[in-house]
Design a protein around this motif. Structure first.
Motif, PDB file in Angstrom:
ATOM      1  N   THR A 106      87.866  34.174  41.415  1.00  0.00           N
ATOM      2  CA  THR A 106      88.690  35.182  42.340  1.00  0.00           C
ATOM      3  C   THR A 106      86.897  35.121  43.359  1.00  0.00           C
ATOM      4  O   THR A 106      87.610  35.030  43.982  1.00  0.00           O
ATOM      5  N   THR A 107      86.491  35.986  43.246  1.00  0.00           N
ATOM      6  CA  THR A 107      85.422  36.304  44.018  1.00  0.00           C
ATOM      7  C   THR A 107      84.856  35.375  44.085  1.00  0.00           C
ATOM      8  O   THR A 107      84.769  35.130  45.621  1.00  0.00           O
ATOM      9  N   ALA A 108      84.670  34.819  43.916  1.00  0.00           N
ATOM     10  CA  ALA A 108      83.660  33.929  44.340  1.00  0.00           C
ATOM     11  C   ALA A 108      83.756  32.386  44.924  1.00  0.00           C
ATOM     12  O   ALA A 108      83.814  31.982  45.612  1.00  0.00           O
ATOM     13  N   ARG A 109      85.599  32.660  44.439  1.00  0.00           N
ATOM     14  CA  ARG A 109      86.444  31.310  44.554  1.00  0.00           C
ATOM     15  C   ARG A 109      86.267  31.576  46.333  1.00  0.00           C
ATOM     16  O   ARG A 109      86.673  31.043  47.482  1.00  0.00           O
ATOM     17  N   GLU A 110      86.770  32.636  46.755  1.00  0.00           N
ATOM     18  CA  GLU A 110      86.699  33.269  48.251  1.00  0.00           C
ATOM     19  C   GLU A 110      85.896  32.907  49.014  1.00  0.00           C
ATOM     20  O   GLU A 110      85.385  32.147  50.109  1.00  0.00           O
ATOM     21  N   ILE A 111      84.845  33.275  48.045  1.00  0.00           N
ATOM     22  CA  ILE A 111      82.921  33.260  49.041  1.00  0.00           C
ATOM     23  C   ILE A 111      83.411  31.992  49.041  1.00  0.00           C
ATOM     24  O   ILE A 111      82.782  31.618  50.555  1.00  0.00           O
ATOM     25  N   MET A 112      83.228  30.935  48.680  1.00  0.00           N
ATOM     26  CA  MET A 112      83.133  29.300  48.444  1.00  0.00           C
ATOM     27  C   MET A 112      84.004  28.877  50.000  1.00  0.00           C
ATOM     28  O   MET A 112      83.725  28.314  51.170  1.00  0.00           O
ATOM     29  N   THR A 113      85.342  30.105  49.718  1.00  0.00           N
ATOM     30  CA  THR A 113      86.475  29.090  51.111  1.00  0.00           C
ATOM     31  C   THR A 113      85.721  29.799  51.929  1.00  0.00           C
ATOM     32  O   THR A 113      85.332  29.077  53.350  1.00  0.00           O
ATOM     33  N   ASP A 114      85.804  30.948  52.609  1.00  0.00           N
ATOM     34  CA  ASP A 114      85.133  31.335  53.712  1.00  0.00           C
ATOM     35  C   ASP A 114      83.837  31.561  54.051  1.00  0.00           C
ATOM     36  O   ASP A 114      83.822  31.149  55.229  1.00  0.00           O
TER      37      ASP A 114
ATOM     38  N   VAL B 200      78.789  40.012  39.965  1.00  0.00           N
ATOM     39  CA  VAL B 200      77.235  39.388  40.265  1.00  0.00           C
ATOM     40  C   VAL B 200      77.282  37.956  38.552  1.00  0.00           C
ATOM     41  O   VAL B 200      76.256  36.749  38.963  1.00  0.00           O
ATOM     42  N   ALA B 201      77.436  38.275  37.567  1.00  0.00           N
ATOM     43  CA  ALA B 201      77.567  37.595  36.862  1.00  0.00           C
ATOM     44  C   ALA B 201      78.577  36.283  36.937  1.00  0.00           C
ATOM     45  O   ALA B 201      78.495  34.972  37.049  1.00  0.00           O
ATOM     46  N   GLY B 202      79.870  36.285  37.375  1.00  0.00           N
ATOM     47  CA  GLY B 202      80.864  35.612  37.712  1.00  0.00           C
ATOM     48  C   GLY B 202      80.559  35.051  38.699  1.00  0.00           C
ATOM     49  O   GLY B 202      80.579  33.621  39.900  1.00  0.00           O
ATOM     50  N   VAL B 203      79.965  35.843  40.304  1.00  0.00           N
ATOM     51  CA  VAL B 203      80.440  34.919  41.028  1.00  0.00           C
ATOM     52  C   VAL B 203      78.517  33.454  41.506  1.00  0.00           C
ATOM     53  O   VAL B 203      78.517  32.876  41.194  1.00  0.00           O
ATOM     54  N   SER B 204      77.626  34.470  40.183  1.00  0.00           N
ATOM     55  CA  SER B 204      76.152  33.468  40.378  1.00  0.00           C
ATOM     56  C   SER B 204      76.699  32.621  39.580  1.00  0.00           C
ATOM     57  O   SER B 204      75.988  31.138  40.314  1.00  0.00           O
ATOM     58  N   ARG B 205      77.234  32.547  39.293  1.00  0.00           N
ATOM     59  CA  ARG B 205      78.298  31.097  37.753  1.00  0.00           C
ATOM     60  C   ARG B 205      78.315  29.817  39.298  1.00  0.00           C
ATOM     61  O   ARG B 205      78.316  28.601  38.512  1.00  0.00           O
ATOM     62  N   VAL B 206      79.052  29.935  39.761  1.00  0.00           N
ATOM     63  CA  VAL B 206      79.446  29.400  41.579  1.00  0.00           C
ATOM     64  C   VAL B 206      78.541  29.316  42.464  1.00  0.00           C
ATOM     65  O   VAL B 206      78.049  27.879  42.494  1.00  0.00           O
ATOM     66  N   LEU B 207      77.857  30.223  42.405  1.00  0.00           N
ATOM     67  CA  LEU B 207      76.773  30.008  43.749  1.00  0.00           C
ATOM     68  C   LEU B 207      75.762  29.193  43.315  1.00  0.00           C
ATOM     69  O   LEU B 207      75.225  27.752  43.937  1.00  0.00           O
ATOM     70  N   ARG B 208      74.879  29.766  41.949  1.00  0.00           N
ATOM     71  CA  ARG B 208      73.918  27.683  41.713  1.00  0.00           C
ATOM     72  C   ARG B 208      74.649  26.794  41.476  1.00  0.00           C
ATOM     73  O   ARG B 208      73.962  25.932  41.952  1.00  0.00           O
ATOM     74  N   LYS B 209      75.357  26.299  41.317  1.00  0.00           N
ATOM     75  CA  LYS B 209      76.380  25.051  41.256  1.00  0.00           C
ATOM     76  C   LYS B 209      76.448  24.443  42.428  1.00  0.00           C
ATOM     77  O   LYS B 209      76.613  23.929  42.674  1.00  0.00           O
ATOM     78  N   GLU B 210      77.218  25.852  43.570  1.00  0.00           N
ATOM     79  CA  GLU B 210      78.002  25.068  44.861  1.00  0.00           C
ATOM     80  C   GLU B 210      77.265  24.878  45.817  1.00  0.00           C
ATOM     81  O   GLU B 210      77.337  24.735  46.624  1.00  0.00           O
ATOM     82  N   ARG B 211      75.965  26.253  45.628  1.00  0.00           N
ATOM     83  CA  ARG B 211      75.773  27.094  46.948  1.00  0.00           C
ATOM     84  C   ARG B 211      74.085  27.116  46.202  1.00  0.00           C
ATOM     85  O   ARG B 211      74.046  28.488  46.619  1.00  0.00           O
ATOM     86  N   PRO B 212      73.881  26.121  45.586  1.00  0.00           N
ATOM     87  CA  PRO B 212      72.155  26.103  44.993  1.00  0.00           C
ATOM     88  C   PRO B 212      71.120  26.920  45.686  1.00  0.00           C
ATOM     89  O   PRO B 212      70.406  27.783  45.489  1.00  0.00           O
ATOM     90  N   ASP B 213      71.511  27.067  47.445  1.00  0.00           N
ATOM     91  CA  ASP B 213      70.432  27.537  47.959  1.00  0.00           C
ATOM     92  C   ASP B 213      71.023  28.445  48.420  1.00  0.00           C
ATOM     93  O   ASP B 213      69.914  29.487  49.609  1.00  0.00           O
ATOM     94  N   THR B 214      71.773  29.508  47.760  1.00  0.00           N
ATOM     95  CA  THR B 214      72.058  31.034  48.277  1.00  0.00           C
ATOM     96  C   THR B 214      71.251  31.698  46.916  1.00  0.00           C
ATOM     97  O   THR B 214      70.800  31.698  46.359  1.00  0.00           O
ATOM     98  N   LYS B 215      70.299  32.956  48.025  1.00  0.00           N
ATOM     99  CA  LYS B 215      69.557  33.471  46.979  1.00  0.00           C
ATOM    100  C   LYS B 215      70.429  35.188  46.689  1.00  0.00           C
ATOM    101  O   LYS B 215      71.493  35.053  47.761  1.00  0.00           O
ATOM    102  N   ILE B 216      70.108  34.651  45.637  1.00  0.00           N
ATOM    103  CA  ILE B 216      71.102  35.953  44.664  1.00  0.00           C
ATOM    104  C   ILE B 216      70.238  37.727  44.834  1.00  0.00           C
ATOM    105  O   ILE B 216      69.354  37.287  44.117  1.00  0.00           O
ATOM    106  N   ILE B 217      70.496  38.312  45.838  1.00  0.00           N
ATOM    107  CA  ILE B 217      69.894  39.401  45.142  1.00  0.00           C
ATOM    108  C   ILE B 217      70.804  41.107  44.618  1.00  0.00           C
ATOM    109  O   ILE B 217      71.724  40.970  44.574  1.00  0.00           O
ATOM    110  N   LEU B 218      69.947  40.957  43.053  1.00  0.00           N
ATOM    111  CA  LEU B 218      69.968  41.855  42.156  1.00  0.00           C
ATOM    112  C   LEU B 218      69.802  43.453  42.873  1.00  0.00           C
ATOM    113  O   LEU B 218      68.626  43.288  43.071  1.00  0.00           O
TER     114      LEU B 218
END
Ligand code: PMP
Length: 355
Positions: free
Chosen positions: A163-171, A190-208
């Motif tokens: 959900t959270t990650a899919r919404e980010i991908m769409t928006d 962070v764990a769920g969103v990073s699974r998707v960002l790493r695959k589909e938006r690999p250039d997005t940096k994830i800051i914890l």
């Protein structure tokens, strides 16, 4: 032209169908000059926080697996938002709910859970999150209750992936997204969103981010665990911090996935009081009402902007609503009575004055 709205184009069968699809909102007045910050406002969830997502998924995953039987009592240890989310879900689905919560968390949280029909068992603050967790395990075993296990269950990060990650991908489809910023409580976001960002938006940096005075991840000290993955004891780097919902006194198993799989690029600690300041600024200068963890995540996003290339786009999680913190330091200095300026304004016209 007068603003017009058109409805959501559907009818909802129950409150639970309204979980998720929270808006990403641009910051216009307090943001950095060189970058654009968007906030994902989880207060738009029906029970007011990001934890509505996880509460719904834990219950539905346990229904599907048969682990949770019709009418069985649910129990969970929580700093509040998971309890409020679970109370909503259990009320809608007809499960009795018991919550264990350290006495240090805000009174609003207890009352909200009780209002939604849950029983709340308080635990001594000296025994911290670990104590409240152990009490929950003990009660679940003794009474045969279903323990929601937000800190260990795969249902947690899974719902953020779905959900959270899919919404980010769409928006952000077709838009720049240079940084995603989140704190952690369980680490599900962070764990769920990073699974998707790493695959589909690999250039997005994830800051914890985490509290500067309770930098468990930053300490580098590994968490000792039980065979089931729960904490075997409290973490030595923990100290009391004002960011309710963030960083319990152990590193949750759910977060461990993001630590082990390079699920983040940079760790940026923030001071609790900065979180309070930024939450106030978001309210006063943007009209965006979020809790202390939202302010703290925003503080981290502002730090990210300091070294970000010009034109960067940053997405910052705002996990809940500020209304949950009326009795906490977030509202220190917000008086119930009129101050001098308000009194003077009252007296500036003759009508309708308080004595
Ligand atoms: N902020 C608040 C106020 C929370 O209640 C939580 C969840 N405990 C978080 C942040 C962190 O979310 P997560 O558990 O997904 O890491």
């Amino acid at each position: 032209m007068t603003r017009q709205t058109n409805g959501r184009g559907r009818l909802f069968d129950n409150i639970l169908e309204t979980v998720g699809d929270t808006p990403c909102i641009r910051i216009n007045n307090i943001g950095p000059a060189n970058a654009t910050i968007y906030v994902k406002a989880e207060a738009f969830n029906p029970a007011g926080s990001v934890k509505d997502r996880l509460a719904l998924n834990i219950i539905e995953a346990a229904e599907a697996s048969g682990e949770l039987q019709p009418g069985q009592t649910v129990i969970e240890a929580t700093s509040g938002n998971t309890g409020i989310g679970l109370a909503m879900v259990c009320a809608a689905k007809g499960y009795p709910l018991i919550i264990t919560m350290a006495e240090s968390f805000s009174v609003e949280r207890r009352k909200l859970m009780r209002f939604l029909g849950a029983k709340v068992i308080l635990t001594p603050k000296e025994q911290k999150a670990f104590g409240m967790y152990e009490k929950t395990v003990e009660l679940a075993k003794k009474h045969g209750w279903f323990m929601a296990s937000q800190f260990e269950t795969p249902a947690n990060a899974d719902i953020h992936e779905n959900t959270t990650a899919r919404e980010i991908m769409t928006d952000f489809d077709g838009e720049r997204l240079d940084y995603f910023v989140s704190g952690y409580g369980t680490g599900g976001t962070v764990a769920g969103v990073s699974r998707v960002l790493r695959k589909e938006r690999p250039d997005t940096k994830i800051i914890l981010t985490e509290p500067a005075n309770a930098a468990l991840v930053g300490s580098g000290e590994a968490q000792e665990r039980t065979a089931a993955g729960g904490p075997a004891r409290g973490h030595s780097a923990w100290a009391p911090h004002p960011v309710q919902g963030w960083t319990p006194d152990f590193i949750p198993l759910v977060l461990q996935e993001a630590l082990d799989n390079e699920g983040y690029d940079e760790l940026l600690p923030v001071a609790g009081p900065d979180g309070i300041e930024w939450s106030k600024k978001l309210a006063r200068q943007e009209g965006i009402f979020t809790g202390i963890s939202g302010g703290a995540t925003f503080a981290a996003a502002m730090k990210v902007a300091e070294t970000a290339p010009d034109g960067s786009v940053i997405l910052c999680m705002l996990p809940d609503t500020g209304e949950r913190y009326l009795s906490t330091p977030l509202f220190d200095g917000v008086a119930a009575d009129m101050d001098d300026e308000e009194l003077e304004l009252m007296r500036s016209t003759p009508g309708c004055q308080l004595g």
